[in-house]
Design a protein around this motif. Structure first.
Motif, mmCIF file in Angstrom:
data_model
loop_
_atom_site.group_PDB
_atom_site.id
_atom_site.type_symbol
_atom_site.label_atom_id
_atom_site.label_comp_id
_atom_site.label_asym_id
_atom_site.label_seq_id
_atom_site.Cartn_x
_atom_site.Cartn_y
_atom_site.Cartn_z
ATOM 1 N N GLY A 130 173.085 24.035 -2.284
ATOM 2 C CA GLY A 130 173.247 23.408 -0.982
ATOM 3 C C GLY A 130 172.066 23.550 -0.048
ATOM 4 N N GLN A 133 169.347 21.968 4.770
ATOM 5 C CA GLN A 133 169.820 20.857 3.952
ATOM 6 C C GLN A 133 169.196 19.606 4.568
ATOM 7 O OE1 GLN A 133 171.042 18.817 1.308
ATOM 8 N NE2 GLN A 133 172.564 20.443 1.123
ATOM 9 N N LYS A 145 180.231 17.138 4.492
ATOM 10 C CA LYS A 145 179.786 17.676 3.203
ATOM 11 C C LYS A 145 178.464 18.435 3.339
ATOM 12 C CE LYS A 145 179.225 16.404 -1.642
ATOM 13 N NZ LYS A 145 177.845 16.401 -2.079
ATOM 14 N N GLU A 203 177.847 22.370 2.627
ATOM 15 C CA GLU A 203 176.837 22.807 1.659
ATOM 16 C C GLU A 203 175.889 23.839 2.256
ATOM 17 O OE1 GLU A 203 175.030 19.167 0.379
ATOM 18 O OE2 GLU A 203 176.647 18.711 -1.027
#
Length: 156
Positions: A73, A88, A99, A103
């Protein structure tokens, strides 16, 4: 005579506002062009990660790019002033949802980071903001990314 002066003053005010708005729009277009955000919009995800790495290095961060798969992630790990930030990177044509926040929240624990950050060239959904707040994840949307790019290009 008084109504004429009032109308003339109103017209002058309207013209001044129009000129100001035009100058503001031109400045906005110039900032977009200088930032390179339009090129970012055409990048692949991996190119975006490398682009971010270069700009963070310009701002005196030590940067590690994670492997392409099984990255847990995280796309970048940033080190500066004794702090480790797990990032990320989401180069996306659509708003980024929960999402990405999930992550990076997991990746912060996995990489033993101090904080998490999701960076996108787009915007975030309302639910992404809510989840980020409850997980202490920082969200950088398009506007914040443009500011960062311009800062990194002029970093001394």
């Amino acid at each position: 005579m008084k109504p004429f002066i009032v109308r003339a003053a109103a017209i002058v005010g309207d013209i001044a506002a129009l000129v100001f708005d035009t100058l503001k729009e031109e400045e906005s277009k110039k900032r977009l062009s200088e930032s390179g955000i339009l090129e970012v919009d055409r990048m692949t995800g991996k190119e975006f990660e490398k682009f971010l790495a270069v700009h963070f290095r310009n701002c005196d961060y030590n940067v590690t790019l994670t492997q392409d798969s099984q990255d847990y992630g995280a796309d970048l790990i940033l080190y500066k002033d004794g702090s480790k930030t797990v990032v990320q990177a989401k180069r996306s044509k659509n708003p980024v949802g929960i999402k990405a926040v999930q992550e990076v929240a997991g990746a912060v624990r996995h990489y033993k980071g101090n904080k998490g950050r999701v960076i996108t060239n787009n915007r975030f959904t309302e639910n992404a903001y809510k989840l980020a707040k409850s997980n202490d994840v920082e969200l950088w949307d398009r506007k914040k990314l443009i500011e960062f790019i311009l800062t990194a290009k002029n970093y001394q």
